[in-house]
Design a protein around this motif. Structure first.
Motif, PDB file in Angstrom:
ATOM      1  N   UNK A  69      90.366   8.105 -44.008  1.00 23.68           N
ATOM      2  CA  UNK A  69      90.673   9.400 -44.605  1.00 23.68           C
ATOM      3  C   UNK A  69      89.477  10.323 -44.523  1.00 23.68           C
ATOM      4  N   UNK A  70      89.730  11.568 -44.788  1.00 24.07           N
ATOM      5  CA  UNK A  70      88.675  12.573 -44.816  1.00 24.07           C
ATOM      6  C   UNK A  70      88.671  13.191 -46.210  1.00 24.07           C
ATOM      7  N   UNK A  71      87.537  13.038 -46.898  1.00 19.59           N
ATOM      8  CA  UNK A  71      87.349  13.700 -48.187  1.00 19.59           C
ATOM      9  C   UNK A  71      86.768  15.079 -47.889  1.00 19.59           C
ATOM     10  N   UNK A  72      87.069  16.042 -48.739  1.00 19.26           N
ATOM     11  CA  UNK A  72      86.638  17.410 -48.457  1.00 19.26           C
ATOM     12  C   UNK A  72      86.018  18.037 -49.697  1.00 19.26           C
ATOM     13  N   UNK A  85      96.350  13.698 -49.484  1.00 18.25           N
ATOM     14  CA  UNK A  85      97.519  13.280 -50.284  1.00 18.25           C
ATOM     15  C   UNK A  85      97.815  11.803 -50.074  1.00 18.25           C
ATOM     16  N   UNK A  86      97.577  11.337 -48.865  1.00 20.07           N
ATOM     17  CA  UNK A  86      97.818   9.931 -48.569  1.00 20.07           C
ATOM     18  C   UNK A  86      96.797   9.462 -47.540  1.00 20.07           C
ATOM     19  N   UNK A  87      96.292   8.239 -47.718  1.00 24.00           N
ATOM     20  CA  UNK A  87      95.362   7.655 -46.758  1.00 24.00           C
ATOM     21  C   UNK A  87      96.123   7.298 -45.484  1.00 24.00           C
ATOM     22  N   UNK A  88      95.451   7.308 -44.367  1.00 23.59           N
ATOM     23  CA  UNK A  88      96.040   6.825 -43.125  1.00 23.59           C
ATOM     24  C   UNK A  88      95.883   5.312 -43.150  1.00 23.59           C
ATOM     25  N   UNK A 120      87.962   1.703 -45.095  1.00 23.57           N
ATOM     26  CA  UNK A 120      87.823   0.485 -45.888  1.00 23.57           C
ATOM     27  C   UNK A 120      89.073  -0.360 -45.826  1.00 23.57           C
ATOM     28  N   UNK A 121      89.187  -1.266 -46.775  1.00 23.95           N
ATOM     29  CA  UNK A 121      90.333  -2.172 -46.853  1.00 23.95           C
ATOM     30  C   UNK A 121      91.447  -1.522 -47.667  1.00 23.95           C
ATOM     31  N   UNK A 122      92.679  -1.816 -47.277  1.00 20.76           N
ATOM     32  CA  UNK A 122      93.860  -1.273 -47.956  1.00 20.76           C
ATOM     33  C   UNK A 122      94.853  -2.402 -48.178  1.00 20.76           C
ATOM     34  N   UNK A 123      95.553  -2.341 -49.302  1.00 21.28           N
ATOM     35  CA  UNK A 123      96.628  -3.298 -49.557  1.00 21.28           C
ATOM     36  C   UNK A 123      97.675  -2.643 -50.445  1.00 21.28           C
ATOM     37  N   UNK A 124      98.804  -3.270 -50.492  1.00 23.26           N
ATOM     38  CA  UNK A 124      99.890  -2.817 -51.355  1.00 23.26           C
ATOM     39  C   UNK A 124      99.866  -3.692 -52.601  1.00 23.26           C
TER      40      UNK A 124
END
Length: 190
Positions: free
Chosen positions: A64-67, A32-35, A81-85
């Motif tokens: 995150x874990x994809x399933x 639901x949400x990335x860490x 990976x990289x994350x930004x707002x």
């Protein structure tokens, strides 16, 4: 039709449709949400100039874990990976979490291989997929190895004798090997 992983080459908000690398049938689902978490530079920027701070400056990493949802598979793929707002494209509404994939394990399927693909070809495909997000140019070199292994599996020679005395051999270039295959099996190269 574009390659299914092409959507991962750029930043994304919603996970594109990805096939499970293990069962190759199920479609991976995202949490639901990335860490995520703000990095030290972002925290310092907030502290230094709170009045001037812009949420667009918030950057960090995500995990995150994809399933795979298939009962017979249930594979889990670790991603980071990289994350930004970022502000939504229309400029209204809440800020979005935008991510760019840099690693997935087990590697996502880069090249679909039919059943019966020789093991060296499969191994070379996996080697390219392991690093495609970290080092695309090296992954391209590994895909060249896939082509070499496929040519070898098709019986195309890797070397040829030179015309000099002593019977020395020289390596045949990949392009020349492809041309040899095209002459031997035109239906495979069209």
């Amino acid at each position: 039709m574009p390659h299914p992983l092409l959507a991962l080459a750029d930043e994304f908000v919603d996970l594109p449709d990805l096939i499970c690398p293990t069962c190759r049938i199920g479609h991976l689902t995202a949490p639901k949400q990335w860490v995520t978490g703000g990095d030290a530079a972002t925290t310092e920027a907030q502290r230094q100039g709170a009045d001037d701070f812009d949420p667009d400056w918030i950057t960090s990493v995500f995990t995150g874990i994809l399933k795979c949802p298939r009962d017979t598979c249930q594979e889990r793929v670790a991603v980071t990976g990289a994350w930004r707002v970022a502000m939504p494209p229309d400029g209204t509404g809440p800020y979005l979490d935008v991510v760019r994939l840099t690693y997935a394990r087990p590697a996502l399927t880069l090249v679909n291989r039919p059943l019966g693909t020789p093991d060296p070809v499969t191994t070379a495909c996996r080697a390219a997929a392991e690093i495609v997000w970290v080092d695309p140019s090296d992954a391209a070199n590994r895909l060249r190895v896939v082509v070499e292994e496929l040519l070898t599996a098709q019986g195309v020679p890797q070397t040829a004798s030179t015309r000099s005395p002593g019977g020395n051999r020289r390596r045949i270039k990949t392009h020349d090997r492809i041309e040899i295959l095209a002459k031997r099996k035109p239906s495979n190269c069209s």
